[in-house]
Scaffold this motif. Structure first.
Motif, PDB file in Angstrom:
ATOM      1  N   ASN A  42       0.807  -1.221   0.000  1.00 47.68           N
ATOM      2  CA  ASN A  42       0.000   0.000   0.000  1.00 47.68           C
ATOM      3  C   ASN A  42       0.844   1.278   0.000  1.00 47.68           C
ATOM      4  N   ILE A  43       2.128   1.144  -0.282  1.00 51.04           N
ATOM      5  CA  ILE A  43       3.005   2.311  -0.397  1.00 51.04           C
ATOM      6  C   ILE A  43       3.248   2.553  -1.889  1.00 51.04           C
ATOM      7  N   VAL A  44       2.962   3.765  -2.343  1.00 56.02           N
ATOM      8  CA  VAL A  44       3.092   4.064  -3.775  1.00 56.02           C
ATOM      9  C   VAL A  44       3.890   5.369  -3.943  1.00 56.02           C
ATOM     10  N   CYS A  45       4.926   5.318  -4.763  1.00 59.82           N
ATOM     11  CA  CYS A  45       5.727   6.509  -5.063  1.00 59.82           C
ATOM     12  C   CYS A  45       5.513   6.898  -6.525  1.00 59.82           C
ATOM     13  N   PHE A  46       5.280   8.169  -6.751  1.00 59.21           N
ATOM     14  CA  PHE A  46       4.992   8.630  -8.111  1.00 59.21           C
ATOM     15  C   PHE A  46       5.432  10.076  -8.230  1.00 59.21           C
ATOM     16  N   ARG A  47       5.484  10.594  -9.462  1.00 58.28           N
ATOM     17  CA  ARG A  47       5.813  12.008  -9.608  1.00 58.28           C
ATOM     18  C   ARG A  47       5.185  12.578 -10.863  1.00 58.28           C
ATOM     19  N   TYR A  48       5.027  13.868 -10.796  1.00 62.24           N
ATOM     20  CA  TYR A  48       4.520  14.606 -11.950  1.00 62.24           C
ATOM     21  C   TYR A  48       5.710  14.898 -12.856  1.00 62.24           C
ATOM     22  N   VAL A  82       3.249  12.472   1.658  1.00 64.90           N
ATOM     23  CA  VAL A  82       4.628  12.829   1.962  1.00 64.90           C
ATOM     24  C   VAL A  82       5.479  12.778   0.695  1.00 64.90           C
ATOM     25  N   GLN A  83       6.756  12.933   0.834  1.00 61.26           N
ATOM     26  CA  GLN A  83       7.641  12.812  -0.324  1.00 61.26           C
ATOM     27  C   GLN A  83       8.870  12.021   0.079  1.00 61.26           C
ATOM     28  N   THR A  84       9.582  11.504  -0.892  1.00 59.55           N
ATOM     29  CA  THR A  84      10.791  10.742  -0.592  1.00 59.55           C
ATOM     30  C   THR A  84      11.805  10.938  -1.703  1.00 59.55           C
ATOM     31  N   THR A 141      13.226  13.200  -6.582  1.00 62.79           N
ATOM     32  CA  THR A 141      12.191  13.486  -5.591  1.00 62.79           C
ATOM     33  C   THR A 141      10.868  12.890  -6.061  1.00 62.79           C
ATOM     34  N   TRP A 142      10.252  12.114  -5.191  1.00 63.55           N
ATOM     35  CA  TRP A 142       8.982  11.462  -5.526  1.00 63.55           C
ATOM     36  C   TRP A 142       7.921  11.837  -4.501  1.00 63.55           C
ATOM     37  N   LEU A 143       6.695  11.904  -4.964  1.00 64.24           N
ATOM     38  CA  LEU A 143       5.563  12.007  -4.057  1.00 64.24           C
ATOM     39  C   LEU A 143       5.273  10.590  -3.565  1.00 64.24           C
ATOM     40  N   ARG A 144       4.853  10.499  -2.307  1.00 61.71           N
ATOM     41  CA  ARG A 144       4.693   9.158  -1.744  1.00 61.71           C
ATOM     42  C   ARG A 144       3.404   9.092  -0.923  1.00 61.71           C
ATOM     43  N   VAL A 145       2.616   8.070  -1.146  1.00 64.88           N
ATOM     44  CA  VAL A 145       1.433   7.857  -0.313  1.00 64.88           C
ATOM     45  C   VAL A 145       1.519   6.481   0.344  1.00 64.88           C
ATOM     46  N   THR A 146       0.929   6.382   1.527  1.00 64.87           N
ATOM     47  CA  THR A 146       0.661   5.093   2.154  1.00 64.87           C
ATOM     48  C   THR A 146      -0.848   5.041   2.341  1.00 64.87           C
ATOM     49  N   LEU A 147      -1.493   4.079   1.684  1.00 69.84           N
ATOM     50  CA  LEU A 147      -2.957   4.009   1.731  1.00 69.84           C
ATOM     51  C   LEU A 147      -3.375   3.216   2.960  1.00 69.84           C
TER      52      LEU A 147
END
Ligand SMILES: *Cc1c(COP(=O)(O)O)cnc(C)c1O
Length: 476
Positions: A402-408, A437-439, A445-451
């Protein structure tokens, strides 16, 4: 009679305050869960916040429940479906009530008689967890204050058991080391340094393109370390890594440790909970080969923080963290006193953390944890699909949980994209409708969510991408 202490302990005032607070919390739960409140976070500059919460102890007053309600509204709202930040559960309300009970009772738990139900509950919870992980009847352990402390405790036990010298008596007489993926949580690095091993004492194994330990390199790194005079004690597997939620190959690490007689520790702070999911437990295949495993109940199992289990495959090892070998042999010959928990934990006084898990697990059964973990991991795949379908977004790696890292992605260079994504994340937190959050991954640099919220549905995930895309235009 109306002195200050009588006021503080007045049962009727407590009843009234308690009812008011519980009413406020239940209303708050209804509103945040339904997404009726705008803010997932109410951002304040640290210095402003410091000033806002100043107080003058010589001029007391105000209503205590009003104060608590003010803290409530200005805090991060984990029950909000747009909360998708750090790895921590929106607490199950009944588990939070167990926390209230623990706070109220203040049973210290250091020695058995200072927390009889609490001690028995804790040991039963840990043994049930060990069984769920696939360990045999010899496994045992305890609960402690967070994954960070639990990892340190496990490594102290590992050193005590595997080191050639008697560390407890002689200290670090020769340089030692542990091996871990470069993607591991920073607390493992700290652990090695706290144990006095310095930088050389943490051997970082490179990760592959999926951010998993390259276990085929273990042999080479081990040989180099031993050739350089290091006594390697342990290998730590990440299940999963914090930044990307990547699971190391635990079976491969177990085989390597068996070959060289090394301690095999699993940092399952986040993903150890996979053992509860019938669909996803394959991610931690081999976990029961570990000598010790850490798992946070407060991350993926709906429990208030901090509630961390440290499980040992061989329960008698759990008594060796704070003893000399000679003492241990003596202890083994006598009663190991499983019921005096402070013999094995850093804590002397400890809250009744087991009750928070127990009330959930006993009332709703393993099905609750299975449903939650499975649904949240499924949501990770849903979000990844949305990201991949959107031409302006890039996915760091296919999520395993459930951890996803993505970026624009804008047309600029890497530096420009790093800046842009950091600005987007800052703008999101300052607006506060979403929390994420970001990582940094390999210089990007990535945007990061934990659902972690069962109500974070596909519509909300789409809205997040829309928000990010919109902010990419307005933030620079
Ligand atoms: C969160 C986390 C930790 C730290 O656990 P705390 O309970 O926050 O101290 C350690 N390792 C991993 C892999 C984590 O995800």
């Amino acid at each position: 009679m109306e002195d200050i202490l009588s006021q503080v302990y007045a049962p009727e005032a407590f009843r009234e305050a308690g009812h008011r607070l519980i009413d406020a919390l239940a209303d708050h739960l209804a509103n945040t869960q339904a997404g009726k409140t705008e803010q997932a976070i109410t951002w304040q500059q640290p210095d402003e916040a410091l000033e806002r919460w100043q107080f003058d102890p010589s001029n007391p007053g105000g209503n205590a429940v009003d104060l608590l309600q003010k803290i409530l509204t200005e805090s991060v709202q984990l029950h909000h479906p747009r909360y998708m930040g750090h790895q921590i559960s929106p607490t199950a309300p009944i588990a939070a009530l167990a926390g209230l009970l623990s706070d109220f009772l203040n049973n210290g738990m250091g020695v058995y008689e200072m927390g009889i139900p609490g001690t028995a509950i804790e040991v039963n919870v840990v043994r049930a967890l060990a069984k769920q992980m696939g360990f045999g009847p010899a496994a045992d352990g305890f609960l402690t204050s967070g994954g960070t402390l639990a990892n340190l405790t496990a490594m102290l036990a590992a050193r005590s058991i595997r080191a050639e010298a008697n560390i407890w008596q002689e200290g670090n007489v020769r340089p030692m080391a542990l091996m871990v993926s470069e993607e591991a949580h920073y607390c493992v690095d700290r652990t090695a340094r706290i144990m006095g091993w310095g930088e050389a004492g943490i051997i970082k194994i490179p990760a592959n393109e999926r951010f998993q330990m390259r276990t085929e390199l273990l042999e080479e790194y081990y040989e180099n370390a031993t050739a350089n005079g290091l006594e390697v004690i342990a290998v730590v597997g990440s299940a999963c890594s914090t930044s990307t939620g990547s699971f190391d190959d635990l079976e491969a690490i177990a085989a390597f440790c068996a070959k060289h007689n090394l301690w095999f520790h699993v940092d399952g702070a986040h993903g150890g909970a996979s053992v509860f999911s019938q669909k996803y437990r394959h991610l931690v295949k081999g976990i029961s080969l570990a000598d010790s495993v850490v798992m946070d109940f407060h991350k993926m199992l709906l429990t208030p923080a901090v509630t961390t289990a440290l499980v040992f495959k061989n329960g008698t090892h759990s008594y060796q963290t704070f003893t000399q070998k000679a003492q241990y042999l003596f202890a083994q010959a006598t009663d190991p006193e499983w019921f005096n928990l402070a013999r094995r934990t850093f804590e002397c006084t400890k809250e009744m953390m087991g009750a928070k898990v127990y009330v959930l697990w006993r009332t709703y059964g393993t099905a609750l944890f299975d449903t939650f973990v499975t649904r949240m991991y499924d949501q990770g795949a849903v979000f990844a699909r949305l990201i991949k379908n959107h031409p302006d977004f890039e996915l760091a790696v296919e999520p395993e949980c459930n951890i996803v890292c993505f970026r624009y992605l804008s047309p600029g260079d890497a530096e420009a994209n790093n800046r842009l994504n950091a600005q987007i994340r800052k703008a999101i937190v300052e607006e506060g409708h979403f929390y994420m959050v970001q990582t940094q991954l390999r210089g990007l640099t990535w945007l990061r969510v934990t659902l972690v919220n069962p109500r974070t549905d596909e519509g909300i995930l789409e809205a997040l991408l829309d928000k990010v895309a919109q902010l990419s235009i307005t933030t620079h």
